[in-house]
Design a protein around this motif. Structure first.
Motif, mmCIF file in Angstrom:
data_model
loop_
_atom_site.group_PDB
_atom_site.id
_atom_site.type_symbol
_atom_site.label_atom_id
_atom_site.label_comp_id
_atom_site.label_asym_id
_atom_site.label_seq_id
_atom_site.Cartn_x
_atom_site.Cartn_y
_atom_site.Cartn_z
ATOM 1 N N GLU A 179 0.828 -1.206 0.000
ATOM 2 C CA GLU A 179 0.000 0.000 0.000
ATOM 3 C C GLU A 179 0.861 1.254 0.000
ATOM 4 O OE1 GLU A 179 -0.383 -2.531 2.065
ATOM 5 O OE2 GLU A 179 -2.277 -3.408 1.368
ATOM 6 N N LEU A 180 1.918 1.248 0.839
ATOM 7 C CA LEU A 180 2.807 2.403 0.903
ATOM 8 C C LEU A 180 3.567 2.576 -0.409
ATOM 9 C CD1 LEU A 180 3.780 4.664 2.690
ATOM 10 C CD2 LEU A 180 5.518 3.150 3.637
ATOM 11 N N LEU A 181 3.979 1.456 -0.992
ATOM 12 C CA LEU A 181 4.666 1.508 -2.294
ATOM 13 C C LEU A 181 3.750 2.108 -3.356
ATOM 14 C CD1 LEU A 181 6.759 -1.720 -3.008
ATOM 15 C CD2 LEU A 181 7.493 0.654 -3.113
ATOM 16 N N MET A 182 2.491 1.679 -3.351
ATOM 17 C CA MET A 182 1.523 2.188 -4.317
ATOM 18 C C MET A 182 1.355 3.695 -4.162
ATOM 19 S SD MET A 182 -0.673 1.272 -6.754
ATOM 20 C CE MET A 182 -1.325 -0.378 -6.540
ATOM 21 N N ASP A 183 1.278 4.171 -2.907
ATOM 22 C CA ASP A 183 1.125 5.606 -2.661
ATOM 23 C C ASP A 183 2.343 6.382 -3.152
ATOM 24 O OD1 ASP A 183 -1.335 5.200 -1.539
ATOM 25 O OD2 ASP A 183 -0.619 5.213 0.540
ATOM 26 N N MET A 184 3.549 5.863 -2.855
ATOM 27 C CA MET A 184 4.773 6.551 -3.279
ATOM 28 C C MET A 184 4.905 6.558 -4.802
ATOM 29 S SD MET A 184 7.739 5.438 -0.615
ATOM 30 C CE MET A 184 8.952 6.311 -1.597
ATOM 31 N N ALA A 185 4.614 5.420 -5.418
ATOM 32 C CA ALA A 185 4.760 5.308 -6.870
ATOM 33 C C ALA A 185 3.751 6.172 -7.617
ATOM 34 C CB ALA A 185 4.617 3.855 -7.297
ATOM 35 N N SER A 186 2.634 6.496 -6.960
ATOM 36 C CA SER A 186 1.602 7.328 -7.586
ATOM 37 C C SER A 186 1.784 8.803 -7.262
ATOM 38 C CB SER A 186 0.204 6.874 -7.133
ATOM 39 O OG SER A 186 0.005 5.510 -7.440
ATOM 40 N N GLY A 187 2.781 9.121 -6.434
ATOM 41 C CA GLY A 187 3.037 10.512 -6.058
ATOM 42 C C GLY A 187 3.727 11.275 -7.179
ATOM 43 N N ALA A 188 3.485 12.595 -7.207
ATOM 44 C CA ALA A 188 4.027 13.434 -8.282
ATOM 45 C C ALA A 188 5.550 13.372 -8.384
ATOM 46 C CB ALA A 188 3.558 14.877 -8.088
ATOM 47 N N PRO A 189 6.313 13.407 -7.271
ATOM 48 C CA PRO A 189 7.784 13.382 -7.420
ATOM 49 C C PRO A 189 8.304 12.117 -8.094
ATOM 50 C CG PRO A 189 7.168 14.129 -5.225
ATOM 51 C CD PRO A 189 5.920 13.622 -5.871
ATOM 52 N N VAL A 190 7.766 10.950 -7.709
ATOM 53 C CA VAL A 190 8.245 9.692 -8.304
ATOM 54 C C VAL A 190 7.832 9.618 -9.773
ATOM 55 C CG1 VAL A 190 8.099 7.175 -8.196
ATOM 56 C CG2 VAL A 190 8.258 8.495 -6.088
ATOM 57 N N ILE A 191 6.635 10.088 -10.097
ATOM 58 C CA ILE A 191 6.193 10.119 -11.498
ATOM 59 C C ILE A 191 7.141 10.983 -12.316
ATOM 60 C CG2 ILE A 191 4.371 10.951 -13.044
ATOM 61 C CD1 ILE A 191 2.335 10.093 -10.904
ATOM 62 N N ARG A 192 7.489 12.177 -11.791
ATOM 63 C CA ARG A 192 8.404 13.073 -12.512
ATOM 64 C C ARG A 192 9.790 12.461 -12.621
ATOM 65 N NH1 ARG A 192 6.921 17.371 -9.157
ATOM 66 N NH2 ARG A 192 9.104 17.925 -8.848
ATOM 67 N N LEU A 193 10.182 11.725 -11.598
ATOM 68 C CA LEU A 193 11.511 11.096 -11.593
ATOM 69 C C LEU A 193 11.625 10.045 -12.701
ATOM 70 C CD1 LEU A 193 14.182 10.979 -9.983
ATOM 71 C CD2 LEU A 193 13.152 9.200 -8.584
ATOM 72 N N VAL A 194 10.625 9.173 -12.808
ATOM 73 C CA VAL A 194 10.632 8.142 -13.847
ATOM 74 C C VAL A 194 10.521 8.774 -15.231
ATOM 75 C CG1 VAL A 194 9.364 6.165 -14.784
ATOM 76 C CG2 VAL A 194 9.741 6.342 -12.321
#
Length: 574
Positions: A179-194
């Motif tokens: 659940e925490l991974l899903m939240d982080m992966a869906s966050g704007a910073p991680v999206i911009r990073l990828v």
């Protein structure tokens, strides 16, 4: 107020810029119309150049090049950005960051040379002239290069990736909690990073992105012109979030970390439609991910553009006119075999023929060709698909790879019953393909009845046309490598890699094929029936006029297309 020297005094018409981008192939007409409709509904919309870059429809470098051409201004190179600040005072870091501009130097007349990502911004240009009380000479800069220089000279030394990472705080428990991974992966910073990692790969012309977690680091590497090059990577604590983000994009199961997974992403990056093949495998310190970037628009389906010499192209096209039999393409992984097969299929794709392919995976979708994706999980493998498609009344069958005896036998049976079969095989050279099929268990009389030709190939890096340097090799080298004989007795001249802005200092830009074409004749068929070794088959093929991989590579080195070191590297011949 100070005047402005040698700068664009009038606003560039957005319609002129948009049409120029379309004419140069840097933007599609559909995308331009879409953006123009959006701007028409928003009176306060940003300039067209800024909007196209922000939407990812045009790369920053392509936009800067077009602006420089339209405004007849110089384009700033990476080497032009200063190592120390040109001005001690007068311009704030915040202003330069927001306006995307940076002073480069003072010219011989005392004017301030100013790099601007948006040179049409007359307000920002005049504000600089007023603040520093100097004449301004504008050059066009690439936005990301201006940002990097500003951060290095005036900021905290953070890269673009560093700025994104400062917005996210990875949790120690992220790897344990889906659940925490899903939240982080869906966050704007991680999206911009990828997105940034993929964008940098596209800008560098990379064919693959490797994301590899180790005990104390996360490595990001790009395969550029066949060679891996390390890029900037986030910290190892970010690896679960980054990998989960990629798995979400590829519709993979982020909770499954023990088994390999394969997926696919369709993206539009910098105006390019990309098919991204995603492969994950579990390793000691997390999942390793490889993304294969396939640009449907840039793939060349022309034998000459791929690097095939005129005589080989002519012979191969004659072989493709034979209505039945088998043509194989051989070489190691990553040697361009599938692209060669697609080029052959493209040549054969006429309304009078029915073409069917069986692939794993389907790399490029070809109009007018029935393409079947192998799905081993439901029993749809090469052999089972082949058994079905021969009842579809095809004229030409392409099989992605001959992996086993069953697939090879069905291909041969198809060739015997009037079909033209194209496929690939993993061997070191063309002559070894004949012995490999015999070793697999294919009956010699069937093989000699159906095999028409084998193409052996490798990919070598293409020398950058802007910086390659000619030189005369030592006479000892010329004699040992038999270059004079290949050059028809003429004086030998070779070329070496230089390194410039256009090739990012590598000396190479792009790749091309070196090849050999083994055509079956009576002597080679006799040797195959005797189960002769590959050396004897190679000798017979050379006696019939076949040019080897090494010889073709040397001819391309003599023509200045590549260097001798590249040829030796990929052929492993001394």
């Amino acid at each position: 107020m100070s005047d402005v020297a040698e700068s664009p005094m009038e606003q560039l018409d957005d319609r002129v810029l948009g049409q120029a981008l379309v004419n140069d192939g840097r933007l599609s007409e559909v995308d331009l119309q879409r953006v123009e409709r959006m701007r028409a509904s928003q009176p306060e919309a940003a300039p067209l150049s800024t909007l196209l870059v922000k939407l990812g429809l045009v790369s920053e470098r392509n936009m800067a090049t077009s602006l420089a051409e339209q405004l007849q201004l110089p384009l700033a190179l990476a080497a032009d950005y200063p190592q120390v600040a040109v001005l001690d005072a007068g311009l704030s870091y915040r202003f330069m960051k927001e306006a995307q501009l940076i002073p480069l130097r003072r010219d011989e007349n005392g004017a301030l040379v100013l790099a601007m990502a948006c040179p049409q911004d007359g307000f920002a240009r005049d504000a600089v002239a007023l603040a520093v009380d100097a004449r301004i000479r504008v050059v066009v800069g690439v936005g990301s290069e201006i940002d990097a220089a500003l951060e290095r000279l005036h900021g905290e030394g953070q890269s673009q990736m560093g700025g994104i990472l400062s917005e996210v705080a990875p949790s120690e428990d992220a790897e344990e909690s889906v659940e925490l991974l899903m939240d982080m992966a869906s966050g704007a910073p991680v999206i911009r990073l990828v997105n940034l990692i993929i964008q940098r790969a596209v800008e560098a012309r990379a064919s693959d992105i490797h994301i590899e977690p180790f005990e104390n680091s996360l490595k990001v590497r790009f395969r550029i012109d066949g060679v891996l090059k390390e890029g900037e990577a986030p910290p190892v604590k970010m690896s679960p979030a980054v990998i989960s983000r990629i798995k979400i994009m590829a519709r993979l199961n982020i909770a499954e970390r023990r088994l390999p997974q394969d997926g696919r992403i369709e993206l539009r990056v910098q105006g390019q439609d990309l098919d991204v093949r995603v492969s994950t495998v579990p390793t000691m310190h997390g999942e390793s991910v490889v993304l294969r970037l396939l640009n449907r628009e840039s793939v060349s389906l022309d034998f000459v553009e791929l690097g095939f010499s005129e005589d080989t192209r002519r012979d191969l096209e004659q072989l493709l006119k034979i209505p039945n039999g088998m043509i194989l393409v051989t070489g190691p992984t990553g040697s361009g075999k599938t692209t060669t097969l697609y080029t052959a299929m493209h040549r054969l794709n006429t309304p009078e023929r029915k073409l069917i392919t069986v692939e794993d995976p389907v790399e490029y979708q070809l109009e007018g060709i029935n393409q079947i994706q192998v799905k081993s999980a439901i029993g749809l493998n090469f052999a089972s698909a082949l058994r079905s498609i021969v009842r579809q009344d095809p004229d030409v069958i392409m099989v992605g790879e001959m992996r086993d005896l069953e697939t090879a036998r069905i291909c041969i049976q198809s060739a015997l019953t009037g079909h033209l079969v194209l496929s690939t095989l993993h061997t070191n050279d063309a002559a070894s393909s004949v012995t490999r099929l015999l070793e697999m268990g294919v009956e010699d009389y069937l093989l000699t009845s159906t095999l028409n030709a084998v193409v052996g190939q490798r990919l070598v890096r293409l020398l950058c046309s802007h910086c390659k340097e000619a030189y005369e090799p030592l006479p000892e080298v010329t004699r040992e490598l038999k270059l004079e004989a290949l050059n028809g007795g003429r004086p030998v001249q070779l070329y070496r890699a230089g390194g410039c802005e256009h090739c990012q200092g590598t000396g190479f830009h792009g790749r091309l094929v070196i090849h050999e074409l083994l055509q079956m004749n009576d002597e080679i068929r006799r040797l195959a029936l005797q189960h002769a070794d590959s050396g004897s088959i190679l000798q017979a093929a050379r006696a019939a006029g076949m040019r080897t991989l090494y010889e073709d590579g040397c001819l391309k080195a003599l023509a200045g297309l590549t260097n001798l070191e590249e040829v030796i590297r990929v052929t492993q011949e001394s």
